[in-house]
Scaffold this motif. Structure first.
Motif, PDB file in Angstrom:
ATOM      1  N   ASP A  47      50.322  16.691  79.437  1.00 46.90           N
ATOM      2  CA  ASP A  47      49.647  16.025  80.553  1.00 46.90           C
ATOM      3  C   ASP A  47      48.735  17.027  81.246  1.00 46.90           C
ATOM      4  OD1 ASP A  47      48.838  14.486  82.708  1.00 46.90           O
ATOM      5  OD2 ASP A  47      50.810  14.495  83.690  1.00 46.90           O
ATOM      6  N   ARG A  48      47.576  17.256  80.633  1.00 47.94           N
ATOM      7  CA  ARG A  48      46.656  18.279  81.134  1.00 47.94           C
ATOM      8  C   ARG A  48      46.266  18.058  82.594  1.00 47.94           C
ATOM      9  NH1 ARG A  48      41.570  20.847  77.977  1.00 47.94           N
ATOM     10  NH2 ARG A  48      40.294  21.312  79.777  1.00 47.94           N
ATOM     11  N   GLY A  49      46.140  16.822  82.993  1.00 48.24           N
ATOM     12  CA  GLY A  49      45.773  16.526  84.377  1.00 48.24           C
ATOM     13  C   GLY A  49      46.781  17.038  85.391  1.00 48.24           C
ATOM     14  N   SER A  50      48.013  17.266  84.962  1.00 49.55           N
ATOM     15  CA  SER A  50      49.051  17.709  85.890  1.00 49.55           C
ATOM     16  C   SER A  50      49.015  19.223  86.131  1.00 49.55           C
ATOM     17  CB  SER A  50      50.437  17.309  85.371  1.00 49.55           C
ATOM     18  OG  SER A  50      50.790  18.062  84.221  1.00 49.55           O
ATOM     19  N   TRP A  51      48.357  19.961  85.260  1.00 49.53           N
ATOM     20  CA  TRP A  51      48.350  21.419  85.428  1.00 49.53           C
ATOM     21  C   TRP A  51      46.962  22.053  85.414  1.00 49.53           C
ATOM     22  CZ3 TRP A  51      46.140  23.924  81.346  1.00 49.53           C
ATOM     23  CH2 TRP A  51      46.129  23.270  80.107  1.00 49.53           C
ATOM     24  N   TRP A  52      45.948  21.343  84.940  1.00 46.84           N
ATOM     25  CA  TRP A  52      44.590  21.897  84.885  1.00 46.84           C
ATOM     26  C   TRP A  52      44.045  22.015  86.296  1.00 46.84           C
ATOM     27  CZ3 TRP A  52      42.119  24.020  80.824  1.00 46.84           C
ATOM     28  CH2 TRP A  52      40.735  24.202  80.882  1.00 46.84           C
ATOM     29  N   HIS A  53      43.692  23.221  86.701  1.00 43.29           N
ATOM     30  CA  HIS A  53      43.221  23.492  88.062  1.00 43.29           C
ATOM     31  C   HIS A  53      41.748  23.892  88.059  1.00 43.29           C
ATOM     32  CE1 HIS A  53      47.621  24.105  88.495  1.00 43.29           C
ATOM     33  NE2 HIS A  53      47.392  23.442  89.607  1.00 43.29           N
ATOM     34  N   PRO A  54      41.109  23.912  89.223  1.00 44.65           N
ATOM     35  CA  PRO A  54      39.712  24.360  89.296  1.00 44.65           C
ATOM     36  C   PRO A  54      39.506  25.746  88.679  1.00 44.65           C
ATOM     37  CG  PRO A  54      40.302  23.281  91.344  1.00 44.65           C
ATOM     38  CD  PRO A  54      41.567  23.391  90.525  1.00 44.65           C
ATOM     39  N   TYR A  55      40.487  26.641  88.815  1.00 41.49           N
ATOM     40  CA  TYR A  55      40.370  27.956  88.191  1.00 41.49           C
ATOM     41  C   TYR A  55      40.214  27.812  86.673  1.00 41.49           C
ATOM     42  CZ  TYR A  55      41.490  32.493  86.266  1.00 41.49           C
ATOM     43  OH  TYR A  55      41.430  33.652  85.532  1.00 41.49           O
ATOM     44  N   ASP A  56      41.034  26.969  86.072  1.00 38.15           N
ATOM     45  CA  ASP A  56      40.960  26.773  84.618  1.00 38.15           C
ATOM     46  C   ASP A  56      39.585  26.251  84.210  1.00 38.15           C
ATOM     47  OD1 ASP A  56      43.771  27.424  84.263  1.00 38.15           O
ATOM     48  OD2 ASP A  56      44.192  25.445  85.102  1.00 38.15           O
ATOM     49  N   GLN A  57      39.039  25.337  84.991  1.00 36.38           N
ATOM     50  CA  GLN A  57      37.714  24.794  84.683  1.00 36.38           C
ATOM     51  C   GLN A  57      36.637  25.856  84.834  1.00 36.38           C
ATOM     52  OE1 GLN A  57      37.330  21.598  83.403  1.00 36.38           O
ATOM     53  NE2 GLN A  57      35.390  22.546  82.819  1.00 36.38           N
ATOM     54  N   LEU A  58      36.751  26.691  85.851  1.00 40.37           N
ATOM     55  CA  LEU A  58      35.801  27.787  86.055  1.00 40.37           C
ATOM     56  C   LEU A  58      35.804  28.719  84.842  1.00 40.37           C
ATOM     57  CD1 LEU A  58      33.879  29.441  87.898  1.00 40.37           C
ATOM     58  CD2 LEU A  58      35.940  30.536  88.842  1.00 40.37           C
ATOM     59  N   ILE A  59      36.982  29.049  84.364  1.00 45.75           N
ATOM     60  CA  ILE A  59      37.094  29.910  83.183  1.00 45.75           C
ATOM     61  C   ILE A  59      36.480  29.206  81.979  1.00 45.75           C
ATOM     62  CG2 ILE A  59      38.708  31.008  81.563  1.00 45.75           C
ATOM     63  CD1 ILE A  59      38.430  32.425  84.330  1.00 45.75           C
ATOM     64  N   ALA A  60      36.849  27.964  81.754  1.00 48.44           N
ATOM     65  CA  ALA A  60      36.333  27.212  80.601  1.00 48.44           C
ATOM     66  C   ALA A  60      34.810  27.115  80.649  1.00 48.44           C
ATOM     67  CB  ALA A  60      36.954  25.820  80.555  1.00 48.44           C
ATOM     68  N   ASP A  61      34.253  26.848  81.814  1.00 48.74           N
ATOM     69  CA  ASP A  61      32.795  26.750  81.947  1.00 48.74           C
ATOM     70  C   ASP A  61      32.130  28.096  81.664  1.00 48.74           C
ATOM     71  OD1 ASP A  61      33.124  24.087  82.656  1.00 48.74           O
ATOM     72  OD2 ASP A  61      32.812  24.441  84.810  1.00 48.74           O
ATOM     73  N   SER A  62      32.729  29.173  82.142  1.00 46.01           N
ATOM     74  CA  SER A  62      32.165  30.509  81.927  1.00 46.01           C
ATOM     75  C   SER A  62      32.209  30.888  80.450  1.00 46.01           C
ATOM     76  CB  SER A  62      32.914  31.540  82.769  1.00 46.01           C
ATOM     77  OG  SER A  62      32.770  31.242  84.143  1.00 46.01           O
ATOM     78  N   VAL A  63      33.320  30.623  79.805  1.00 44.95           N
ATOM     79  CA  VAL A  63      33.450  30.909  78.374  1.00 44.95           C
ATOM     80  C   VAL A  63      32.436  30.072  77.586  1.00 44.95           C
ATOM     81  CG1 VAL A  63      34.997  30.696  76.378  1.00 44.95           C
ATOM     82  CG2 VAL A  63      35.844  31.701  78.520  1.00 44.95           C
ATOM     83  N   ALA A  64      32.251  28.828  77.987  1.00 41.38           N
ATOM     84  CA  ALA A  64      31.306  27.941  77.291  1.00 41.38           C
ATOM     85  C   ALA A  64      29.875  28.467  77.374  1.00 41.38           C
ATOM     86  CB  ALA A  64      31.386  26.531  77.874  1.00 41.38           C
ATOM     87  N   ARG A  65      29.551  29.204  78.443  1.00 40.04           N
ATOM     88  CA  ARG A  65      28.198  29.748  78.534  1.00 40.04           C
ATOM     89  C   ARG A  65      28.107  31.171  77.988  1.00 40.04           C
ATOM     90  NH1 ARG A  65      27.659  32.861  83.033  1.00 40.04           N
ATOM     91  NH2 ARG A  65      29.192  32.565  84.674  1.00 40.04           N
ATOM     92  N   GLY A  66      29.176  31.634  77.325  1.00 37.32           N
ATOM     93  CA  GLY A  66      29.118  32.894  76.599  1.00 37.32           C
ATOM     94  C   GLY A  66      29.781  34.096  77.244  1.00 37.32           C
ATOM     95  N   VAL A  67      30.453  33.916  78.364  1.00 39.74           N
ATOM     96  CA  VAL A  67      31.137  35.031  79.014  1.00 39.74           C
ATOM     97  C   VAL A  67      32.500  35.226  78.339  1.00 39.74           C
ATOM     98  CG1 VAL A  67      32.079  35.923  81.185  1.00 39.74           C
ATOM     99  CG2 VAL A  67      29.979  34.557  81.204  1.00 39.74           C
ATOM    100  N   VAL A  68      32.756  36.430  77.888  1.00 39.40           N
ATOM    101  CA  VAL A  68      34.053  36.762  77.288  1.00 39.40           C
ATOM    102  C   VAL A  68      34.976  37.201  78.422  1.00 39.40           C
ATOM    103  CG1 VAL A  68      35.268  38.302  75.699  1.00 39.40           C
ATOM    104  CG2 VAL A  68      32.986  37.422  75.102  1.00 39.40           C
ATOM    105  N   ILE A  69      36.125  36.537  78.531  1.00 40.76           N
ATOM    106  CA  ILE A  69      37.058  36.827  79.618  1.00 40.76           C
ATOM    107  C   ILE A  69      38.362  37.327  79.013  1.00 40.76           C
ATOM    108  CG2 ILE A  69      38.299  35.897  81.606  1.00 40.76           C
ATOM    109  CD1 ILE A  69      36.003  33.826  81.840  1.00 40.76           C
ATOM    110  N   ARG A  70      38.714  38.563  79.406  1.00 38.91           N
ATOM    111  CA  ARG A  70      39.945  39.178  78.903  1.00 38.91           C
ATOM    112  C   ARG A  70      40.808  39.611  80.083  1.00 38.91           C
ATOM    113  NH1 ARG A  70      38.341  44.086  75.491  1.00 38.91           N
ATOM    114  NH2 ARG A  70      36.719  44.279  77.080  1.00 38.91           N
ATOM    115  N   ARG A  71      42.106  39.441  79.906  1.00 40.73           N
ATOM    116  CA  ARG A  71      43.091  39.820  80.926  1.00 40.73           C
ATOM    117  C   ARG A  71      44.160  40.666  80.243  1.00 40.73           C
ATOM    118  NH1 ARG A  71      45.084  36.849  85.655  1.00 40.73           N
ATOM    119  NH2 ARG A  71      43.464  35.337  85.100  1.00 40.73           N
ATOM    120  N   ALA A  72      44.481  41.806  80.850  1.00 43.74           N
ATOM    121  CA  ALA A  72      45.558  42.654  80.351  1.00 43.74           C
ATOM    122  C   ALA A  72      46.563  42.855  81.476  1.00 43.74           C
ATOM    123  CB  ALA A  72      45.018  43.992  79.871  1.00 43.74           C
TER     124      ALA A  72
END
Length: 171
Positions: A47-72
């Motif tokens: 149920d993606r609607g229950s956990w998908w937050h604006p932060y997740d969308q921001l990341i997805a949009d950034s990755v879609a425009r070519g930004v590589v996002i890495r977390r360690a």
């Protein structure tokens, strides 16, 4: 204390190539989501609607425009309950498009590390997070100081090379 620095969304929105995040703490301030997990509540990943937050969308949009996002994440072992929860919810980060790795703290000897968590945008702009002892954000700081940027960039890349990809790191 409210931060006077640009928001994370603004900084990521201006990024063209990369955003890397280094996390050094074994726990952060407790959230309602963490407390629910501690009570045994689990996310319905179907149920993606229950956990998908604006932060997740921001990341997805950034990755879609070519930004590589890495977390360690550097973690002590055995891991804290907070880190077990972070590992569990990292599925959302991965789904959004982040690459995530984990490094046991015992494998960091010899790596010059900064004293604070940070985001580094496009290899030149740092957003440094300052936390209180109980994990509350006290202040964020922006710097482009070349020596500080180099230290943080080198630290991140060294951690990244040694770290274990999320799907192989078991807590």
């Amino acid at each position: 204390m409210p931060s006077s620095v640009p928001s994370f969304a603004e900084l990521l929105g201006k990024s063209e190539r990369s955003a890397v995040h280094l996390e050094l703490r074994d726990s952060y301030a407790a959230t309602d989501r963490f407390e629910a997990w501690r009570r045994g509540e689990r996310i319905d990943w179907e149920d993606r609607g229950s956990w998908w937050h604006p932060y997740d969308q921001l990341i997805a949009d950034s990755v879609a425009r070519g930004v590589v996002i890495r977390r360690a994440r550097i973690v002590s072992e055995p891991v804290t309950s907070y880190i077990r929860w972070e590992h569990y919810v990292t599925r959302a980060n991965i789904t959004a498009g982040e690459q995530v790795r984990w490094l046991p703290r015992r494998r960091t000897t010899g790596i010059p590390l900064p004293g604070n968590d940070f985001w580094l945008f496009d290899d030149h702009l740092l957003r440094v997070h300052h936390f209180s002892g109980d994990g509350q954000v006290v202040e964020d700081e922006i710097t482009q100081d070349p020596a500080t940027v180099k230290l943080c960039s080198t630290a991140f890349e060294t951690v990244w090379e040694r770290a274990v990809p999320h799907h192989l790191f078991h807590v």
